[in-house]
Design a protein around this motif. Structure first.
Motif, PDB file in Angstrom:
ATOM      1  N   THR A  69       3.449   2.528 -11.526  1.00  0.00           N
ATOM      2  CA  THR A  69       2.063   2.896 -11.232  1.00  0.00           C
ATOM      3  C   THR A  69       1.949   4.382 -10.886  1.00  0.00           C
ATOM      4  O   THR A  69       2.939   5.011 -10.478  1.00  0.00           O
ATOM      5  N   GLN A 118      -7.503   1.989   1.520  1.00  0.00           N
ATOM      6  CA  GLN A 118      -7.276   2.291   0.096  1.00  0.00           C
ATOM      7  C   GLN A 118      -8.426   1.715  -0.691  1.00  0.00           C
ATOM      8  O   GLN A 118      -9.421   1.285  -0.106  1.00  0.00           O
ATOM      9  N   GLY A 119      -8.320   1.715  -2.030  1.00  0.00           N
ATOM     10  CA  GLY A 119      -9.468   1.345  -2.851  1.00  0.00           C
ATOM     11  C   GLY A 119      -9.995  -0.051  -2.597  1.00  0.00           C
ATOM     12  O   GLY A 119     -11.203  -0.275  -2.495  1.00  0.00           O
ATOM     13  N   ARG A 120      -9.075  -1.019  -2.496  1.00  0.00           N
ATOM     14  CA  ARG A 120      -9.540  -2.398  -2.360  1.00  0.00           C
ATOM     15  C   ARG A 120     -10.255  -2.629  -1.037  1.00  0.00           C
ATOM     16  O   ARG A 120     -11.066  -3.556  -0.929  1.00  0.00           O
ATOM     17  N   ASN A 203      -9.100   1.573 -16.490  1.00  0.00           N
ATOM     18  CA  ASN A 203      -7.665   1.358 -16.377  1.00  0.00           C
ATOM     19  C   ASN A 203      -7.170   0.335 -17.396  1.00  0.00           C
ATOM     20  O   ASN A 203      -6.262   0.611 -18.199  1.00  0.00           O
ATOM     21  N   ASP A 232     -16.523   3.072  -9.925  1.00  0.00           N
ATOM     22  CA  ASP A 232     -15.138   3.056  -9.471  1.00  0.00           C
ATOM     23  C   ASP A 232     -14.595   4.443  -9.812  1.00  0.00           C
ATOM     24  O   ASP A 232     -14.318   4.759 -10.962  1.00  0.00           O
ATOM     25  N   SER A 272     -10.026   4.783  -4.743  1.00  0.00           N
ATOM     26  CA  SER A 272      -8.641   4.720  -4.291  1.00  0.00           C
ATOM     27  C   SER A 272      -8.101   6.142  -4.337  1.00  0.00           C
ATOM     28  O   SER A 272      -7.853   6.682  -5.411  1.00  0.00           O
ATOM     29  N   LYS A 275      -4.801   7.774  -6.375  1.00  0.00           N
ATOM     30  CA  LYS A 275      -4.655   8.232  -7.765  1.00  0.00           C
ATOM     31  C   LYS A 275      -5.079   9.704  -7.847  1.00  0.00           C
ATOM     32  O   LYS A 275      -4.340  10.584  -7.440  1.00  0.00           O
ATOM     33  N   ARG A 422       2.217  -1.107 -19.346  1.00  0.00           N
ATOM     34  CA  ARG A 422       1.763   0.224 -18.961  1.00  0.00           C
ATOM     35  C   ARG A 422       2.927   1.075 -18.466  1.00  0.00           C
ATOM     36  O   ARG A 422       3.653   0.671 -17.566  1.00  0.00           O
TER      37      ARG A 422
HETATM   38  C1  P71 Z   1      -2.738   0.710 -10.421  1.00  0.00           C
HETATM   39  C2  P71 Z   1      -3.475   0.344  -9.209  1.00  0.00           C
HETATM   40  C3  P71 Z   1      -2.744  -0.317  -8.075  1.00  0.00           C
HETATM   41  C4  P71 Z   1      -2.660  -1.747  -8.428  1.00  0.00           C
HETATM   42  C5  P71 Z   1      -3.657  -2.600  -8.053  1.00  0.00           C
HETATM   43  C6  P71 Z   1      -3.627  -3.917  -8.463  1.00  0.00           C
HETATM   44  C7  P71 Z   1      -2.604  -4.341  -9.285  1.00  0.00           C
HETATM   45  C8  P71 Z   1      -1.588  -3.486  -9.639  1.00  0.00           C
HETATM   46  C9  P71 Z   1      -1.621  -2.189  -9.218  1.00  0.00           C
HETATM   47  C10 P71 Z   1      -5.671   0.320  -8.303  1.00  0.00           C
HETATM   48  C11 P71 Z   1      -7.054   0.425  -8.562  1.00  0.00           C
HETATM   49  C12 P71 Z   1      -7.539   0.912  -9.823  1.00  0.00           C
HETATM   50  C13 P71 Z   1      -8.893   0.926 -10.071  1.00  0.00           C
HETATM   51  C14 P71 Z   1      -9.426   1.414 -11.368  1.00  0.00           C
HETATM   52  C15 P71 Z   1      -9.323   0.050  -7.903  1.00  0.00           C
HETATM   53  C16 P71 Z   1      -7.981   0.013  -7.596  1.00  0.00           C
HETATM   54  C17 P71 Z   1      -7.560  -0.496  -6.253  1.00  0.00           C
HETATM   55  N1  P71 Z   1      -4.780   0.539  -9.242  1.00  0.00           N
HETATM   56  N2  P71 Z   1      -9.754   0.507  -9.123  1.00  0.00           N
HETATM   57  O1  P71 Z   1      -3.401   1.049 -11.414  1.00  0.00           O
HETATM   58  O2  P71 Z   1      -6.710   1.357 -10.770  1.00  0.00           O
HETATM   59  O3  P71 Z   1      -7.142   0.564  -5.475  1.00  0.00           O
HETATM   60  O4  P71 Z   1      -4.738   0.075  -5.036  1.00  0.00           O
HETATM   61  O5  P71 Z   1      -6.005   1.693  -3.635  1.00  0.00           O
HETATM   62  O6  P71 Z   1      -6.455  -0.718  -3.445  1.00  0.00           O
HETATM   63  O7  P71 Z   1      -1.505   0.661 -10.397  1.00  0.00           O
HETATM   64  P1  P71 Z   1      -6.016   0.388  -4.343  1.00  0.00           P
END
Ligand code: P71
Length: 474
Positions: A69, A118-120, A203, A232, A272, A275, A422
């Motif tokens: 990631t 964080q994002g969630r 994503n 988002d 989040s 990123k 990915r």
């Molecule tokens: C990524 C992640 C982290 C992740 C999350 C869930 C499963 C696997 C990996 C997080 C995102 C994201 C978008 C577009 C919200 C979040 C949540 N991505 N929107 O891509 O890509 O953010 O992880 O900070 O809670 O590996 P958070």
């Protein structure tokens, strides 16, 4: 970096009037290094078995190049590290909160800032304050945690991304765009739509951007139905870079200007910071509406922390405020997206099937074309991710049927069109040589003559199963 693509404005005319490309490199140099471990094939076989063929369950010590990631894996700058020492760890009203508020307001332009861990955390609060059971939330393709929180609050998610977004081969420059007809259908037929969700970039479609024209049109359409647009914003700066490179009229604008305009077509965002914002932890919820912001502040103290820290230390907020400033610099984005393009172009040259066009944060391998005879129920993408680790210790992430999970109502597996793996590139972490090693390994796995038969799931967790599911080879 010696392979700038057509989207990087680095072509030079030489005295011979020939169009010649000039090499370019990252706008930073390395001050500190973190050793990583080379492993043997035997060690990797044992590690993969112990991890239940799920790359989320590997120990990072056993990974050579970690492309699981780009979330929370960025290298911070010396300016950000210096900011950590200026953490004001007061429980309430930390000065770092105000720095963060200033940075978000300057570059994203929203009125209210509610920090979250964080994002969630932001998605949870937004879903709880806006969604009532029976609601419908349209969005340009699902994201796992985002959809989870929407459904958890009682909504049904409806995908309104353009069809090209689901086609790994379509060269559409803005595959994250909303299909306005699909959106209008939801707005006119659903009982209640609390908001429309606009992800920039998308994503699960492969890091694909949304055009400025589309964001503007989505906003106008939703406004006619009195429905707010919530963005988002996780990778919205990368989205801005694509607009600069691909959308007529934006080449001369800066990333920062484009980001501000894009945000102006939305009414708030979840973010989040792990990123775009170049930090290891942190996020926020932004809202323009005063009453909604008050509701969010009432909830944030229950789930995250006081409304001036939301689960972050003062130093985390300072690092993020500084990360935001760095993230909107054109030179940074050119190198960030340029490195992803570099890897993508190596793979294309080797004939490896990847999602086109090359996205902002990752290369997505089309697992169906690695294993054309494998049924989706044998988890082709999960299988490919484990084969990649076994080959050279590169860790990738499944983004297919395992990630898609089950339908919340029927309990049946979702069968997504995209069955992808990915390769996600952390920001400012790996070199061009690392990308070369990755490309060679992916090519070797693609060329394998003895193909695996797939995996069987032997443990399935109830929520977000991809994180902890376990498998065995068939
Ligand atoms: C990524 C992640 C982290 C992740 C999350 C869930 C499963 C696997 C990996 C997080 C995102 C994201 C978008 C577009 C919200 C979040 C949540 N991505 N929107 O891509 O890509 O953010 O992880 O900070 O809670 O590996 P958070």
């Amino acid at each position: 970096m010696n392979s700038p693509s057509s989207s990087s404005p680095t072509a030079l005319r030489t005295t011979g009037q020939q169009l010649r490309r000039r090499s370019w490199a990252e706008p930073w140099k390395i001050k500190m290094v973190e050793p990583i471990k080379l492993t043997t094939a035997e060690q990797r076989t044992a590690a993969m078995r112990a991890a239940g063929y799920n790359t989320f369950l590997l120990r990072s010590e056993d990974v050579y190049i970690d492309l699981l990631t780009d979330s929370g894996t960025s290298a911070m700058s010396d300016w950000q590290w210096a900011g950590l020492m200026l953490g004001d760890e007061a429980y309430a009203g930390s000065k770092n909160y105000y720095h963060l508020e200033e940075a978000v307001s300057r570059h994203y332009g929203y009125k209210h800032l509610i920090p979250t861990h964080q994002g969630r955390g932001a998605e949870h609060i937004l879903s709880q304050i806006m969604i009532r059971p029976g609601d419908t939330v349209p969005g340009n393709m699902y994201f796992t945690t985002t959809r989870f929180h929407q459904e958890h609050a009682g909504a049904t998610f409806v995908d309104v991304v353009i069809d090209e977004g689901h086609d790994p081969a379509s060269p559409h420059p803005f595959k994250g765009n909303v299909d306005l007809a699909k959106l209008e259908r939801v707005l006119t037929t659903a009982k209640h739509v609390p908001y429309a969700c606009l992800a920039a970039t998308v994503n699960m479609a492969g890091g694909q951007p949304v055009s400025m024209a589309n964001a503007h049109a989505v906003h106008e359409l939703c406004a006619r139905h009195s429905v707010p647009v919530m963005m988002d914003a996780t990778r919205a700066v990368e989205n801005a870079w694509f607009i600069k490179c691909r959308e007529p009229g934006y080449a001369e604008k800066t990333c920062a200007e484009i980001l501000r305009e894009f945000c102006s077509y939305t009414d708030g965002c979840t973010m989040s910071g792990k990123k775009d914002a170049l930090v290891n932890i942190g996020g926020w919820l932004s809202l323009n509406d005063d009453a909604l912001a008050e509701k969010a502040r009432n909830l944030v103290v229950v789930f995250e922390g006081l409304h001036t820290y939301g689960g972050m230390a003062g130093r985390d907020m300072e690092a993020m405020a500084r990360g935001i400033e760095e993230s909107v610099q054109d030179d940074h984005m050119r190198a960030r997206v340029g490195q992803v393009e570099y890897l993508g172009e190596l793979l294309l040259a080797a004939g490896v099937p990847i999602v086109a066009p090359i996205g902002g944060h990752a290369i997505y391998l089309d697992a169906r074309r690695f294993y054309p005879d494998m049924p989706q129920d044998n988890f082709p993408a999960q299988t490919l991710a484990s084969e990649l680790y076994l080959d050279a210790g590169v860790r990738a992430m499944e983004r297919g049927i395992v990630s898609a999970g089950r339908d919340a109502k029927t309990g049946q597996n979702h069968h997504p069109k995209l069955e992808l793996v990915r390769l996600t590139i952390p920001r400012r972490v790996y070199t061009q040589a690392h990308m070369d090693v990755v490309a060679e390994s992916v090519e070797a796995v693609f060329q394998q003559t003895k193909k695996p038969r797939g995996l069987r799931m032997v443990y399935e967790p109830e929520y977000l199963r991809f994180f902890q599911a376990r498998f065995e080879p068939i």
